[in-house]
Motif scaffolding. Structure first.
Motif, PDB file in Angstrom:
ATOM      1  N   VAL A   1       5.668   8.640   3.803  1.00  0.00           N
ATOM      2  CA  VAL A   1       5.100   7.301   3.725  1.00  0.00           C
ATOM      3  C   VAL A   1       5.961   6.347   4.559  1.00  0.00           C
ATOM      4  CG1 VAL A   1       4.611   5.402   2.157  1.00  0.00           C
ATOM      5  CG2 VAL A   1       3.997   7.723   1.531  1.00  0.00           C
TER       6      VAL A   1
ATOM      7  N   GLN B   1       0.825  -1.194   0.000  1.00  0.00           N
ATOM      8  CA  GLN B   1       0.000   0.000   0.000  1.00  0.00           C
ATOM      9  C   GLN B   1       0.869   1.259   0.000  1.00  0.00           C
ATOM     10  OE1 GLN B   1      -2.709  -0.142   3.283  1.00  0.00           O
ATOM     11  NE2 GLN B   1      -3.131   2.021   3.023  1.00  0.00           N
TER      12      GLN B   1
ATOM     13  N   MET C   1       1.767   9.139  -6.188  1.00  0.00           N
ATOM     14  CA  MET C   1       2.240  10.517  -6.033  1.00  0.00           C
ATOM     15  C   MET C   1       3.207  10.895  -7.149  1.00  0.00           C
ATOM     16  SD  MET C   1       0.534  11.671  -3.672  1.00  0.00           S
ATOM     17  CE  MET C   1       1.098  13.160  -2.947  1.00  0.00           C
TER      18      MET C   1
ATOM     19  N   VAL D   1       1.090   4.213  -2.823  1.00  0.00           N
ATOM     20  CA  VAL D   1       0.912   5.644  -2.570  1.00  0.00           C
ATOM     21  C   VAL D   1       2.055   6.431  -3.191  1.00  0.00           C
ATOM     22  CG1 VAL D   1       0.898   7.406  -0.770  1.00  0.00           C
ATOM     23  CG2 VAL D   1      -0.460   5.350  -0.492  1.00  0.00           C
TER      24      VAL D   1
END
Lengths: 301, 324
Positions: free
Chosen positions: B301, B11, B19, B15
């Protein structure tokens, strides 16, 4: 306390009356509200209150540049807060700057509250996958600091009032969505929603006329606080040169313009717009604090 | 739990990938770097050569794939302005930012913890009330404004501290550091304090609330009844138990402190990554902007992933939830 007495003649125990009474029980909040009304009026009436239109170059006198506060202008008026390097009256500039700062702050908070409330209500009502997806996005966005998200958006969009409003909406909607979803999840369990279901009312009607009014108190609190945050964030971004354009300066841009003169001792060019910004933000926060105390049933003693 | 960790990792990667697409595509839509970078007097042939050298004549998706391939090798393109790679620039500026952010986090603990504990022990004293009222200001005031006030007061009026810049540095392990000399610390004090204000306020509130909560506990009453000195009760029994939320939040906050250093660095002319990004935005140095944004997103992140992982290890309740 005029409002209280007028209301008490009509009806002494409406929720509105109780709310008003408890809000004004705090002297700090009353004074803050009074100040905020004055500030908003000053901003609205700026064209009539200000000595000059600070962005009409013909009204500026370069001979009056960088005058300290209290000096007289060539035409006889007094520069109560001094002038900047182009002979612009700082008091006028602040009054006009307030219009931009308040307008951007309130406008973005209003639009963000609409978007966020709608999404939060739908997420809570729909539940399941939609809810999970929306909340995943909200969590993801809130895990990034607002300044970073706003910086990214403005890097892409460039300067401009509408761009910064859009950036603020994108930054803020998640706060509303989370708050509203939390409140709506609680409300959804209650009998009146079940009753509305049994009556066969359409879901849009249940959301708008039954769930929404009962979720309003937390929305109002978040809304007030977010106005202050939006004004502060807009000022910060404008200070960095990413916010409003030079033709429509907010308080933040006024502060940025005076920044280079601080070291040479002309403090007032930055200082007074800063004080105006400070008062606006603190006053709104104090009102928001009181609203939270009044509207939160758990705080009742 | 292993499956949970892998899913969480995937995950996180997703992300970051998303981005990169957003940042790359969005920035592609902004401005034309050719117009900014190339001398207006250049001939048609020179312009064409520059465009193909910068890879700007390729279709967008191919530019993205090339970019992604290079990014995986740690190469985020050449700066249009400086004759070096974008990543290089960020690595050069990063120590200054990290030093400032770490010092700010340290300050928030040094100042916030004792103040918060004091306010928790004596909630009704005048000093506690003033401090708690001040903490609201720490949250709500825009930090650039406070920074300007610091410069006006401490640098211009009193002349105690320098108004900006980084001052002298000492080179250790090939990087420049300020905290090793007194002179360097003087340059770092104002920006670090400015950056840490919101954190100080938060640590203070958390430790005040924690102290008040822990004071009610039976083990504190027992420690007192046992006749332990107040210093030992507070220093050992209270401190240990109220630290848990404080440590969590401070750890999580390192990331946002780095993000907010964009503001502080520009107020105090601190030569870190935050100053670099604003300079790059102003001259539309696209590779540096992209590199910075992707780097910061990656950092975030990563921090969030590590914190989630730490929760799973530390809190048996969360562990239970992830294994089911």
């Amino acid at each position: 306390m005029n409002t209280t007495s007028i209301l008490s003649i009509r009806n002494t125990d409406t929720p509105l009356h109780r709310f008003v009474e408890r809000f004004f029980a705090s002297r700090v909040a009353s004074v803050s509200l009074f100040l905020l009304i004055l500030i908003v009026l000053a901003a609205l009436l700026a064209p009539w209150l200000a000595m000059q239109n600070p962005y009409d170059l013909q009204q500026l006198d370069i001979l009056d540049s960088s005058l300290p506060p209290g000096d007289l202008s060539a035409s006889g008026g007094t520069y109560w807060l001094g002038t900047d390097d182009q002979g612009r009256d700082m008091l006028s500039a602040i009054l006009y700057g307030l219009r931009i700062s308040l307008g951007v702050g309130v406008g973005s908070a209003l639009l963000a509250s609409m978007v966020g409330t709608a999404i939060g209500l739908i997420a809570a009502y729909a539940g399941g996958k939609i809810d999970a997806f929306v909340m995943r996005v909200v969590d993801l966005q809130l895990s990034f600091p607002t300044i970073l998200v706003a910086l990214m958006i403005l890097t892409v969009l460039g300067k401009g009032i509408w761009n910064i409003v859009l950036a603020l909406i994108i930054v803020e909607w998640a706060f509303y969505a989370r708050t509203v979803r939390g409140a709506a999840l609680v409300e959804r369990q209650k009998e009146y929603v079940e009753a509305a279901h049994c009556l066969g009312l359409p879901w849009r009607h249940i959301l708008a006329s039954h769930l929404l009014p009962n979720c309003l108190p937390p929305i109002i609190v978040v809304f007030t606080m977010q106005i202050a945050r939006a004004i502060a964030l807009e000022a910060t971004l404008s200070f960095l040169g990413l916010g409003v354009p030079i033709t429509e300066p907010s308080l933040g841009l006024l502060i940025a313009n005076g920044y280079q003169y601080i070291l040479s001792g002309n403090y007032w060019i930055s200082f007074y717009p800063g004080i105006a910004l400070l008062i606006v933000i603190v006053v709104i926060n104090l009102i928001g604090d009181q609203l939270r105390d009044v509207l939160n049933p758990r705080m009742e003693k | 739990m292993v499956i949970w960790s892998i899913r969480r990792l995937l995950q996180a990667i997703l992300v970051v990938l998303a981005m990169t697409v957003i940042v790359f595509v969005a920035l592609y839509a902004v401005g034309d770097p050719v117009k900014i970078m190339i001398d207006p007097d250049a001939t048609q042939a020179e312009v064409a050569r520059a465009i193909s050298y910068l890879g700007l004549d390729q279709p967008l998706w191919r530019q993205y794939l090339v970019f992604l391939k290079n990014a995986l090798h740690g190469d985020l393109g050449q700066s249009f302005v400086y004759a070096t790679s974008a990543m290089n620039l960020i690595w050069q500026r990063l120590p200054a930012t990290l030093e400032l952010a770490c010092f700010a986090v340290l300050l928030s603990i040094i100042l916030g913890l004792p103040l918060g504990i004091y306010a928790g022990l004596r909630p009704d004293s005048v000093f506690s009330r003033v401090v708690m009222a001040g903490s609201i200001l720490g949250f709500s005031l825009p930090s650039f404004w406070v920074g300007l006030m610091f410069i006006m007061l401490f640098a211009v009026q009193l002349g105690w501290l320098p108004s900006g810049g980084r001052g002298p540095t000492v080179t250790v392990l090939g990087m420049h550091w300020s905290f090793l000399t007194f002179e360097g610390l003087k340059y770092m004090l104002l920006p670090a304090f400015n950056l840490s204000l919101a954190n100080i306020a938060m640590v203070m509130r958390l430790s005040r609330a924690g102290t008040r909560e822990v004071l009610q506990m039976d083990y504190v009453k027992f420690a007192r009844a046992k006749g332990l000195s107040p210093a030992r009760v507070v220093g050992v029994h209270v401190l240990k138990n109220m630290m848990i939320p404080v440590v969590t939040v401070v750890g999580l906050d390192l990331g946002s402190t780095i993000a907010f250093s964009v503001v502080t660095e520009n107020v105090f002319a601190w030569p870190g990554t935050g100053k670099l990004i604003i300079e790059s935005i102003n001259v539309l140095d696209r590779p540096v902007i992209v590199a910075y944004l992707i780097f910061v997103v990656f950092l975030f992140v990563l921090i969030n992933f590590l914190v989630d992982l730490a929760y799973v290890f530390l809190d048996p309740r969360v562990r239970q939830a992830t294994s089911s």
